[in-house]
Enzyme design. Structure first.
Site, PDB file in Angstrom:
ATOM      1  N   LYS A  10      42.329  37.560  36.204  1.00 23.63           N
ATOM      2  CA  LYS A  10      43.189  38.889  35.582  1.00 23.63           C
ATOM      3  C   LYS A  10      44.495  39.266  37.003  1.00 23.63           C
ATOM      4  CE  LYS A  10      38.546  41.207  35.381  1.00 23.63           C
ATOM      5  NZ  LYS A  10      37.378  41.594  35.801  1.00 23.63           N
ATOM      6  N   TYR A  50      37.325  45.915  26.866  1.00 24.88           N
ATOM      7  CA  TYR A  50      35.967  46.630  27.598  1.00 24.88           C
ATOM      8  C   TYR A  50      35.730  47.749  26.748  1.00 24.88           C
ATOM      9  CZ  TYR A  50      37.191  44.158  31.726  1.00 24.88           C
ATOM     10  OH  TYR A  50      37.486  43.126  32.884  1.00 24.88           O
ATOM     11  N   PHE A  58      34.280  54.522  36.174  1.00 23.37           N
ATOM     12  CA  PHE A  58      35.086  53.629  36.116  1.00 23.37           C
ATOM     13  C   PHE A  58      35.949  52.244  35.605  1.00 23.37           C
ATOM     14  CE2 PHE A  58      31.341  50.586  35.450  1.00 23.37           C
ATOM     15  CZ  PHE A  58      31.983  49.341  34.786  1.00 23.37           C
ATOM     16  N   ARG A  86      29.849  31.787  33.822  1.00 24.70           N
ATOM     17  CA  ARG A  86      29.091  32.946  34.719  1.00 24.70           C
ATOM     18  C   ARG A  86      29.417  32.389  36.784  1.00 24.70           C
ATOM     19  NH1 ARG A  86      30.279  38.177  32.803  1.00 24.70           N
ATOM     20  NH2 ARG A  86      28.068  38.402  33.561  1.00 24.70           N
ATOM     21  N   THR A  92      29.273  40.184  39.836  1.00 27.23           N
ATOM     22  CA  THR A  92      30.605  41.169  39.187  1.00 27.23           C
ATOM     23  C   THR A  92      31.190  41.344  40.998  1.00 27.23           C
ATOM     24  OG1 THR A  92      29.066  42.175  37.210  1.00 27.23           O
ATOM     25  CG2 THR A  92      30.942  43.175  39.012  1.00 27.23           C
ATOM     26  N   ARG A 103      34.746  34.096  43.040  1.00 29.46           N
ATOM     27  CA  ARG A 103      34.755  35.792  43.801  1.00 29.46           C
ATOM     28  C   ARG A 103      34.121  35.355  45.087  1.00 29.46           C
ATOM     29  NH1 ARG A 103      31.769  38.560  38.581  1.00 29.46           N
ATOM     30  NH2 ARG A 103      34.795  39.153  37.317  1.00 29.46           N
ATOM     31  N   ASN A 115      37.927  42.090  40.715  1.00 32.03           N
ATOM     32  CA  ASN A 115      37.308  40.534  41.327  1.00 32.03           C
ATOM     33  C   ASN A 115      37.768  38.966  40.512  1.00 32.03           C
ATOM     34  OD1 ASN A 115      36.849  41.068  38.496  1.00 32.03           O
ATOM     35  ND2 ASN A 115      34.554  41.827  39.121  1.00 32.03           N
ATOM     36  N   HIS A 118      37.669  37.061  35.100  1.00 26.04           N
ATOM     37  CA  HIS A 118      36.464  37.960  33.727  1.00 26.04           C
ATOM     38  C   HIS A 118      35.768  36.126  33.498  1.00 26.04           C
ATOM     39  CE1 HIS A 118      34.712  39.540  29.635  1.00 26.04           C
ATOM     40  NE2 HIS A 118      35.127  38.382  29.063  1.00 26.04           N
ATOM     41  N   GLU A 129      35.203  38.018  21.975  1.00 30.75           N
ATOM     42  CA  GLU A 129      35.970  37.682  22.494  1.00 30.75           C
ATOM     43  C   GLU A 129      37.349  37.232  22.159  1.00 30.75           C
ATOM     44  OE1 GLU A 129      34.185  38.053  27.388  1.00 30.75           O
ATOM     45  OE2 GLU A 129      34.102  40.090  26.430  1.00 30.75           O
TER      46      GLU A 129
HETATM   47  P1  IDP Z   1      31.981  41.067  34.817  1.00 28.87           P
HETATM   48  O1  IDP Z   1      32.980  41.469  34.639  1.00 28.87           O
HETATM   49  O2  IDP Z   1      31.480  40.614  36.356  1.00 28.87           O
HETATM   50  O3  IDP Z   1      30.947  41.062  33.904  1.00 28.87           O
HETATM   51  P2  IDP Z   1      30.841  43.663  34.062  1.00 28.87           P
HETATM   52  O4  IDP Z   1      30.022  44.949  34.655  1.00 28.87           O
HETATM   53  O5  IDP Z   1      31.018  43.507  32.242  1.00 28.87           O
HETATM   54  O6  IDP Z   1      31.126  42.987  35.011  1.00 28.87           O
HETATM   55  O7  IDP Z   1      32.423  45.193  34.232  1.00 28.87           O
HETATM   56  C1  IDP Z   1      33.618  44.364  33.736  1.00 28.87           C
HETATM   57  C2  IDP Z   1      34.381  44.718  35.050  1.00 28.87           C
HETATM   58  O8  IDP Z   1      34.670  46.401  35.325  1.00 28.87           O
HETATM   59  C3  IDP Z   1      34.692  43.703  35.941  1.00 28.87           C
HETATM   60  O9  IDP Z   1      34.671  42.701  36.683  1.00 28.87           O
HETATM   61  C4  IDP Z   1      34.951  45.052  37.584  1.00 28.87           C
HETATM   62  O10 IDP Z   1      36.567  44.320  37.251  1.00 28.87           O
HETATM   63  C5  IDP Z   1      34.750  46.186  37.066  1.00 28.87           C
HETATM   64  N1  IDP Z   1      33.853  46.794  37.701  1.00 28.87           N
HETATM   65  C6  IDP Z   1      32.653  46.579  37.366  1.00 28.87           C
HETATM   66  N2  IDP Z   1      31.959  48.033  37.854  1.00 28.87           N
HETATM   67  C7  IDP Z   1      33.280  48.293  38.461  1.00 28.87           C
HETATM   68  C8  IDP Z   1      32.728  49.348  39.691  1.00 28.87           C
HETATM   69  O11 IDP Z   1      31.953  50.293  39.947  1.00 28.87           O
HETATM   70  N3  IDP Z   1      34.095  50.514  39.624  1.00 28.87           N
HETATM   71  C9  IDP Z   1      35.325  49.150  39.336  1.00 28.87           C
HETATM   72  N4  IDP Z   1      35.728  48.498  38.394  1.00 28.87           N
HETATM   73  C10 IDP Z   1      34.506  47.709  38.021  1.00 28.87           C
HETATM   74 MG    MG Z   2      30.791  41.493  31.177  1.00 30.45          MG
END
Ligand code: IDP
Ligand code: MG
Length: 152
Positions: A10, A50, A58, A86, A92, A103, A115, A118, A129
């Site tokens: 990212k 997304y 968010f 993963r 996350t 992370r 973070n 992805h 994807e």
């Molecule tokens: P993942 O990337 O670990 O699969 P997901 O729940 O699919 O996590 O969320 C996608 C992305 O959205 C996360 O990697 C993060 O960048 C962002 N994200 C998730 N939850 C939050 C939040 O509560 N606040 C801000 N950004 C968030």
């Molecule tokens: Mg995800």
């Protein structure tokens, strides 16, 4: 089973100079990079990638972060690579990620969605994807010299 999975380095990874460090994590596990490019997202593409999060509170801050600079997209191939990647990436929220994960080693708190990485969550998402991000011609099937020790 050999799988392919989509990984994004990212914009925070690029801005912090962590591209080499992150790529190394996959390479040193014996996982194979079969596609790679730099992309700067616009809103339309962010909403496609997304789609499951578009309606979440968010989303706006996530979208503004992911679009603020270029990112590096790669396709990673290997035995059970979806779950392996993963695990390498970590949870996350960096504040919950274990040391030893990307992370958990390079971030400490989830601010504006930052973070670093992805990674596709499951086989269905990985397939969808990779199709969204890469044309067929942009991924490559080839053998790496060390595969007899890592894959075959
Ligand atoms: P993942 O990337 O670990 O699969 P997901 O729940 O699919 O996590 O969320 C996608 C992305 O959205 C996360 O990697 C993060 O960048 C962002 N994200 C998730 N939850 C939050 C939040 O509560 N606040 C801000 N950004 C968030
Ligand atoms: Mg995800």
């Amino acid at each position: 089973m050999i799988e392919r999975t989509l990984v994004l380095l990212k914009p925070d990874a690029i801005q912090r100079g962590l591209v080499g460090e992150i790529l190394k994590r996959f390479e040193q596990r014996g996982l194979k990079i079969v596609g790679m490019k730099m992309v700067w997202l616009n809103r339309e593409f962010t909403e496609q990638h997304y789609a499951e999060h578009v309606k979440k509170p968010f989303f706006q801050e996530l979208a503004s972060f992911i679009e603020e600079g270029p990112l590096v997209a790669i396709v990673v191939e290997g035995l059970k690579s979806i779950s392996a990647v993963r695990k390498i990436v970590g949870t996350t929220r960096p504040e919950e990620a274990l040391p030893g994960t990307i992370r958990g080693d390079y971030a400490h708190y989830l601010i504006r969605g930052q973070n670093l990485v992805h990674a596709s969550a499951n086989q269905k998402d990985a397939k969808k994807e990779i199709k969204l991000w890469f044309k067929n011609k942009e991924t490559h099937s080839y053998q790496r010299d060390d595969e007899k020790h890592t894959t075959r």
